[in-house]
Design a protein around this motif. Structure first.
Motif, PDB file in Angstrom:
ATOM      1  N   LYS A 164      21.070  47.493  55.379  1.00 49.48           N
ATOM      2  CA  LYS A 164      20.631  48.565  54.590  1.00 49.48           C
ATOM      3  C   LYS A 164      20.556  47.844  53.252  1.00 49.48           C
ATOM      4  O   LYS A 164      21.490  47.163  52.819  1.00 49.48           O
ATOM      5  CB  LYS A 164      21.562  49.550  54.585  1.00 49.48           C
ATOM      6  CG  LYS A 164      21.090  50.808  53.935  1.00 49.48           C
ATOM      7  CD  LYS A 164      22.120  51.981  53.607  1.00 49.48           C
ATOM      8  CE  LYS A 164      21.700  53.291  52.929  1.00 49.48           C
ATOM      9  NZ  LYS A 164      22.869  54.303  53.197  1.00 49.48           N
ATOM     10  N   HIS A 216      15.196  58.335  52.138  1.00 48.48           N
ATOM     11  CA  HIS A 216      16.118  57.991  53.512  1.00 48.48           C
ATOM     12  C   HIS A 216      16.835  59.199  53.950  1.00 48.48           C
ATOM     13  O   HIS A 216      16.833  59.666  55.393  1.00 48.48           O
ATOM     14  CB  HIS A 216      17.335  56.994  53.234  1.00 48.48           C
ATOM     15  CG  HIS A 216      18.209  56.585  54.382  1.00 48.48           C
ATOM     16  ND1 HIS A 216      19.424  56.482  54.192  1.00 48.48           N
ATOM     17  CD2 HIS A 216      17.754  56.713  55.638  1.00 48.48           C
ATOM     18  CE1 HIS A 216      20.020  56.259  55.382  1.00 48.48           C
ATOM     19  NE2 HIS A 216      18.925  56.365  56.231  1.00 48.48           N
ATOM     20  N   LYS A 245      28.537  62.152  56.811  1.00 51.52           N
ATOM     21  CA  LYS A 245      28.252  60.711  57.124  1.00 51.52           C
ATOM     22  C   LYS A 245      28.265  59.890  56.114  1.00 51.52           C
ATOM     23  O   LYS A 245      29.091  58.702  55.817  1.00 51.52           O
ATOM     24  CB  LYS A 245      26.854  60.520  57.826  1.00 51.52           C
ATOM     25  CG  LYS A 245      26.381  59.274  58.359  1.00 51.52           C
ATOM     26  CD  LYS A 245      27.266  58.752  59.585  1.00 51.52           C
ATOM     27  CE  LYS A 245      26.695  57.282  59.948  1.00 51.52           C
ATOM     28  NZ  LYS A 245      25.396  57.324  60.651  1.00 51.52           N
ATOM     29  N   PHE A 288      25.748  56.563  70.082  1.00 51.76           N
ATOM     30  CA  PHE A 288      24.986  55.493  68.993  1.00 51.76           C
ATOM     31  C   PHE A 288      23.689  55.284  68.978  1.00 51.76           C
ATOM     32  O   PHE A 288      22.965  55.168  68.001  1.00 51.76           O
ATOM     33  CB  PHE A 288      25.880  54.349  69.310  1.00 51.76           C
ATOM     34  CG  PHE A 288      25.567  53.320  68.118  1.00 51.76           C
ATOM     35  CD1 PHE A 288      24.815  52.201  68.539  1.00 51.76           C
ATOM     36  CD2 PHE A 288      26.036  53.519  66.896  1.00 51.76           C
ATOM     37  CE1 PHE A 288      24.311  51.281  67.658  1.00 51.76           C
ATOM     38  CE2 PHE A 288      25.747  52.353  66.037  1.00 51.76           C
ATOM     39  CZ  PHE A 288      24.808  51.464  66.293  1.00 51.76           C
ATOM     40  N   LYS A 320      16.180  61.339  57.338  1.00 47.95           N
ATOM     41  CA  LYS A 320      17.223  61.875  58.613  1.00 47.95           C
ATOM     42  C   LYS A 320      17.118  63.331  58.710  1.00 47.95           C
ATOM     43  O   LYS A 320      17.263  63.827  59.755  1.00 47.95           O
ATOM     44  CB  LYS A 320      18.707  61.696  57.748  1.00 47.95           C
ATOM     45  CG  LYS A 320      19.139  60.166  57.849  1.00 47.95           C
ATOM     46  CD  LYS A 320      20.703  59.963  57.251  1.00 47.95           C
ATOM     47  CE  LYS A 320      21.304  59.074  57.998  1.00 47.95           C
ATOM     48  NZ  LYS A 320      22.761  58.867  57.718  1.00 47.95           N
ATOM     49  N   GLN A 375      26.635  44.133  56.766  1.00 46.68           N
ATOM     50  CA  GLN A 375      27.134  45.342  55.861  1.00 46.68           C
ATOM     51  C   GLN A 375      28.342  45.961  56.033  1.00 46.68           C
ATOM     52  O   GLN A 375      28.969  46.495  55.086  1.00 46.68           O
ATOM     53  CB  GLN A 375      25.952  46.382  55.524  1.00 46.68           C
ATOM     54  CG  GLN A 375      25.823  47.046  57.045  1.00 46.68           C
ATOM     55  CD  GLN A 375      24.446  47.619  57.157  1.00 46.68           C
ATOM     56  OE1 GLN A 375      23.616  47.197  56.670  1.00 46.68           O
ATOM     57  NE2 GLN A 375      24.413  48.861  58.012  1.00 46.68           N
TER      58      GLN A 375
HETATM   59  O1  LIG Z   1      23.013  54.661  55.792  1.00 43.46           O
HETATM   60  C1  LIG Z   1      23.268  55.471  56.716  1.00 43.46           C
HETATM   61  O2  LIG Z   1      23.052  56.584  56.586  1.00 43.46           O
HETATM   62  C2  LIG Z   1      23.357  55.224  58.081  1.00 43.46           C
HETATM   63  O3  LIG Z   1      23.790  56.034  58.812  1.00 43.46           O
HETATM   64  C3  LIG Z   1      23.278  53.805  58.446  1.00 43.46           C
HETATM   65  C4  LIG Z   1      24.078  53.262  59.530  1.00 43.46           C
HETATM   66  C5  LIG Z   1      23.829  51.829  59.448  1.00 43.46           C
HETATM   67  O4  LIG Z   1      23.055  51.221  58.895  1.00 43.46           O
HETATM   68  O5  LIG Z   1      24.586  51.173  60.342  1.00 43.46           O
HETATM   69  C6  LIG Z   1      25.441  53.407  59.506  1.00 43.46           C
HETATM   70  C7  LIG Z   1      26.281  53.841  60.617  1.00 43.46           C
HETATM   71  C8  LIG Z   1      25.844  53.663  61.826  1.00 43.46           C
HETATM   72  O6  LIG Z   1      26.036  52.576  62.474  1.00 43.46           O
HETATM   73  C9  LIG Z   1      24.189  53.874  61.651  1.00 43.46           C
HETATM   74  C10 LIG Z   1      23.443  53.874  60.810  1.00 43.46           C
END
Ligand SMILES: O=C(O)C(=O)C[C@]1(C(=O)O)C=C[C@@H](O)C=C1
Ligand SMILES: C[S@@+](CC[C@H](N)C(=O)[O-])C[C@H]1O[C@@H](n2cnc3c(N)ncnc32)[C@H](O)[C@@H]1O
Length: 247
Positions: A169, A185, A202, A28, A189, A140
């Motif tokens: 977000k 964004h 993801k 994490f 990444k 969220q």
């Molecule tokens: O928006 C994304 O692509 C994310 O990975 C965001 C996000 C988040 O905002 O919590 C989603 C899951 C994880 O906890 C880490 C980051």
């Protein structure tokens, strides 16, 4: 220490809904730093902001604490007599690692703010009177229909002069803005080492369980919850953090 996030690096026959399980708990810190633009700044600033609003002999809540990064920051910054942090998460795997991180912090640093972990659903949890509440990328993941009641509960529990720090977000009503910031964004990444496959898988994993709102929606909902005054204090691409004031 955190492992490197490679959870979505291989093609998955079926991309299930994202879960905060043992695999996520293991990676994490790496995942969120490489996925959320500005995350280290937000974490450090949460400690600073809490240090300005924490009240003597009051509670501080970190709701949806994960591994407790915001809690660790507040423990370092808040120098107010009798304050205590309650770090809450409903994911056992995340909370177990949070406890390990807090113990490690205690072993390295003296006279930190006391902190305890609590495994609970924040939608069920009853809150005691408090001066600071943190929802750092947690709301969220709460079903949209439950968000107002949670914010109402937080407003009721906050002492006069207390604050809610809400990081999220964002979604954007303007299509061009939404597309531009989403593209940036994904560039963020990629710059952090994620492949297009990881980004795509993801995105599929979180799209049903993580439902961002617009900043306007957040501000309107905060007013409905009783927070007459709130503002954004940070934004990096499509991620932002707000302070809402319990007048
Ligand atoms: O928006 C994304 O692509 C994310 O990975 C965001 C996000 C988040 O905002 O919590 C989603 C899951 C994880 O906890 C880490 C980051
Ligand atoms: C993106 S993470 C939060 C990041 C963390 N606050 C930080 O600052 O690093 C979302 C967290 O919220 C937790 N969560 C989501 N819904 C919850 C609920 N109803 N009750 C308690 N925790 C919840 C998840 O288990 C997860 O650990």
């Amino acid at each position: 220490m955190s492992d490197i996030d490679q959870l979505f690096s291989r093609p998955l026959a079926q991309v299930g809904d994202f879960v905060f399980d043992q695999d996520v708990a293991r990676v994490f810190p790496d995942m969120i730093k490489r996925s959320v633009p500005g995350y280290p700044t937000i974490i450090e600033s949460i400690g600073l902001i809490a240090g300005q609003y924490a009240q003597v002999n009051s509670l501080i809540y970190d709701l949806g604490c994960s591994l407790g990064a915001a809690t660790q920051s507040m423990r370092r910054h808040v120098q107010v007599e009798g304050c205590r942090v309650i770090a809450v998460d409903n994911a056992a795997a995340m909370l177990e690692r949070c406890g390990e991180y807090l113990q490690a912090q205690d072993a390295m640093v003296e006279s930190l703010l006391p902190a305890e972990t609590r495994q609970a659903d924040i939608l069920e949890l009853s809150l005691e009177p408090c001066s600071v509440v943190v929802l750092n990328f947690t709301l969220q993941f709460v079903p949209p229909a439950e968000r107002l009641a949670l914010l109402n509960k937080i407003h009721q529990a906050l002492l006069p002069g207390g604050i809610l720090i809400l990081s999220e977000k964002l979604q954007f009503a303007d299509l061009a803005t939404q597309e531009n910031l989403e593209r940036l964004h994904y560039a963020f990444k990629r710059a952090n080492g994620y492949s297009d496959l990881e980004i795509a898988q993801k995105r599929s994993a979180i799209e049903r369980i993580m439902l961002p709102d617009t900043l306007e929606c957040h501000q309107q909902r905060l007013v409905k919850a009783g927070f007459a005054h709130s503002h954004a204090w940070f934004q990096c691409l499509n991620f932002c953090s707000m302070i809402a004031y319990r007048d």
